[in-house]
Design a protein around this motif. Structure first.
Motif, PDB file in Angstrom:
ATOM      1  N   ALA A 136     -27.847   5.606 -35.559  1.00 25.68           N
ATOM      2  CA  ALA A 136     -27.000   6.181 -36.603  1.00 25.68           C
ATOM      3  C   ALA A 136     -26.385   5.033 -37.403  1.00 25.68           C
ATOM      4  CB  ALA A 136     -25.898   7.023 -35.960  1.00 25.68           C
ATOM      5  N   PRO A 137     -25.898   5.289 -38.596  1.00 25.28           N
ATOM      6  CA  PRO A 137     -25.235   4.235 -39.366  1.00 25.28           C
ATOM      7  C   PRO A 137     -24.138   3.564 -38.541  1.00 25.28           C
ATOM      8  CG  PRO A 137     -25.600   6.136 -40.768  1.00 25.28           C
ATOM      9  CD  PRO A 137     -25.965   6.552 -39.360  1.00 25.28           C
ATOM     10  N   GLY A 138     -24.165   2.223 -38.508  1.00 20.88           N
ATOM     11  CA  GLY A 138     -23.184   1.447 -37.753  1.00 20.88           C
ATOM     12  C   GLY A 138     -23.528   1.253 -36.290  1.00 20.88           C
ATOM     13  N   GLU A 139     -24.565   1.907 -35.804  1.00 22.02           N
ATOM     14  CA  GLU A 139     -24.926   1.833 -34.392  1.00 22.02           C
ATOM     15  C   GLU A 139     -25.843   0.648 -34.110  1.00 22.02           C
ATOM     16  OE1 GLU A 139     -25.858   5.226 -31.111  1.00 22.02           O
ATOM     17  OE2 GLU A 139     -27.108   5.285 -32.900  1.00 22.02           O
ATOM     18  N   GLU A 140     -25.745   0.121 -32.868  1.00 23.82           N
ATOM     19  CA  GLU A 140     -26.606  -0.972 -32.412  1.00 23.82           C
ATOM     20  C   GLU A 140     -27.467  -0.504 -31.248  1.00 23.82           C
ATOM     21  OE1 GLU A 140     -24.287  -4.380 -31.302  1.00 23.82           O
ATOM     22  OE2 GLU A 140     -23.935  -4.949 -33.386  1.00 23.82           O
ATOM     23  N   TYR A 141     -28.610  -1.155 -31.102  1.00 24.91           N
ATOM     24  CA  TYR A 141     -29.500  -0.944 -29.959  1.00 24.91           C
ATOM     25  C   TYR A 141     -29.971  -2.311 -29.506  1.00 24.91           C
ATOM     26  CZ  TYR A 141     -33.632   0.313 -27.243  1.00 24.91           C
ATOM     27  OH  TYR A 141     -34.564   0.434 -26.245  1.00 24.91           O
ATOM     28  N   THR A 142     -29.850  -2.586 -28.205  1.00 22.15           N
ATOM     29  CA  THR A 142     -30.254  -3.877 -27.650  1.00 22.15           C
ATOM     30  C   THR A 142     -31.253  -3.648 -26.528  1.00 22.15           C
ATOM     31  OG1 THR A 142     -28.113  -4.867 -28.184  1.00 22.15           O
ATOM     32  CG2 THR A 142     -29.433  -5.984 -26.519  1.00 22.15           C
ATOM     33  N   TYR A 143     -32.303  -4.462 -26.501  1.00 20.47           N
ATOM     34  CA  TYR A 143     -33.263  -4.408 -25.402  1.00 20.47           C
ATOM     35  C   TYR A 143     -33.741  -5.824 -25.098  1.00 20.47           C
ATOM     36  CZ  TYR A 143     -37.301  -5.142 -28.498  1.00 20.47           C
ATOM     37  OH  TYR A 143     -38.207  -5.670 -29.375  1.00 20.47           O
ATOM     38  N   THR A 144     -34.290  -5.978 -23.893  1.00 21.12           N
ATOM     39  CA  THR A 144     -34.846  -7.265 -23.470  1.00 21.12           C
ATOM     40  C   THR A 144     -36.288  -7.054 -23.048  1.00 21.12           C
ATOM     41  OG1 THR A 144     -32.689  -8.060 -22.754  1.00 21.12           O
ATOM     42  CG2 THR A 144     -34.612  -9.195 -21.850  1.00 21.12           C
ATOM     43  N   SER A 145     -37.145  -7.956 -23.479  1.00 22.40           N
ATOM     44  CA  SER A 145     -38.548  -7.933 -23.094  1.00 22.40           C
ATOM     45  C   SER A 145     -38.975  -9.375 -22.823  1.00 22.40           C
ATOM     46  CB  SER A 145     -39.393  -7.299 -24.201  1.00 22.40           C
ATOM     47  OG  SER A 145     -40.705  -7.050 -23.726  1.00 22.40           O
ATOM     48  N   GLY A 146     -40.262  -9.602 -22.669  1.00 21.63           N
ATOM     49  CA  GLY A 146     -40.705 -10.951 -22.337  1.00 21.63           C
ATOM     50  C   GLY A 146     -42.055 -11.298 -22.911  1.00 21.63           C
TER      51      GLY A 146
END
Length: 126
Positions: A76-86
């Motif tokens: 959504a506007p203003g929202e963040e999403y964080t993920y980790t991969s390799g």
């Protein structure tokens, strides 16, 4: 009016994983953590990704697929999403660059380009 492709900001942090790497076997393992922030004014869903991974020998791996880490998050506007991969390289250093295909709630597709970033163990930094 801001371009839609400027509406999602990407930040990257990388980490060398010495405990999973084996230099004698030409195996150098890196983790990367990506944060996406929707700075636009409508929802944006991550549909797919494309990566170009280049090692120090200029050998290139192309990776593409649906979503990231098994998810297709909607921000959504203003929202963040964080993920980790390799990523695993055959050389001690390399680079990654790519793009995410995104889709707005109104059905408009757009790409977010991810500029090249370095995969470098801390002992190789000057």
């Amino acid at each position: 009016m801001r371009e839609i492709r400027d509406s999602v900001r990407v930040s990257v942090k990388t980490h060398y994983l010495p405990d999973q790497s084996s230099p004698s076997e030409k195996k150098f393992v890196f983790a990367y953590t990506i944060t996406l922030r929707n700075e636009g004014d409508e929802n944006a869903q991550l549909i797919s990704r494309r990566w170009k991974i280049t090692d120090a020998n200029n050998d290139v791996q192309e990776v593409a697929g649906i979503g990231v880490v098994g998810e297709q998050p909607t921000l959504a506007p203003g929202e963040e999403y964080t993920y980790t991969s390799g990523s695993v390289l055959e050389t001690e250093t390399g680079t990654m660059e790519g793009a995410y295909q995104m889709r707005t709630d109104s059905g408009e597709d757009f790409d977010i380009l991810i500029p090249a970033f370095a995969l470098v163990p801390p002992h190789r930094l000057h």
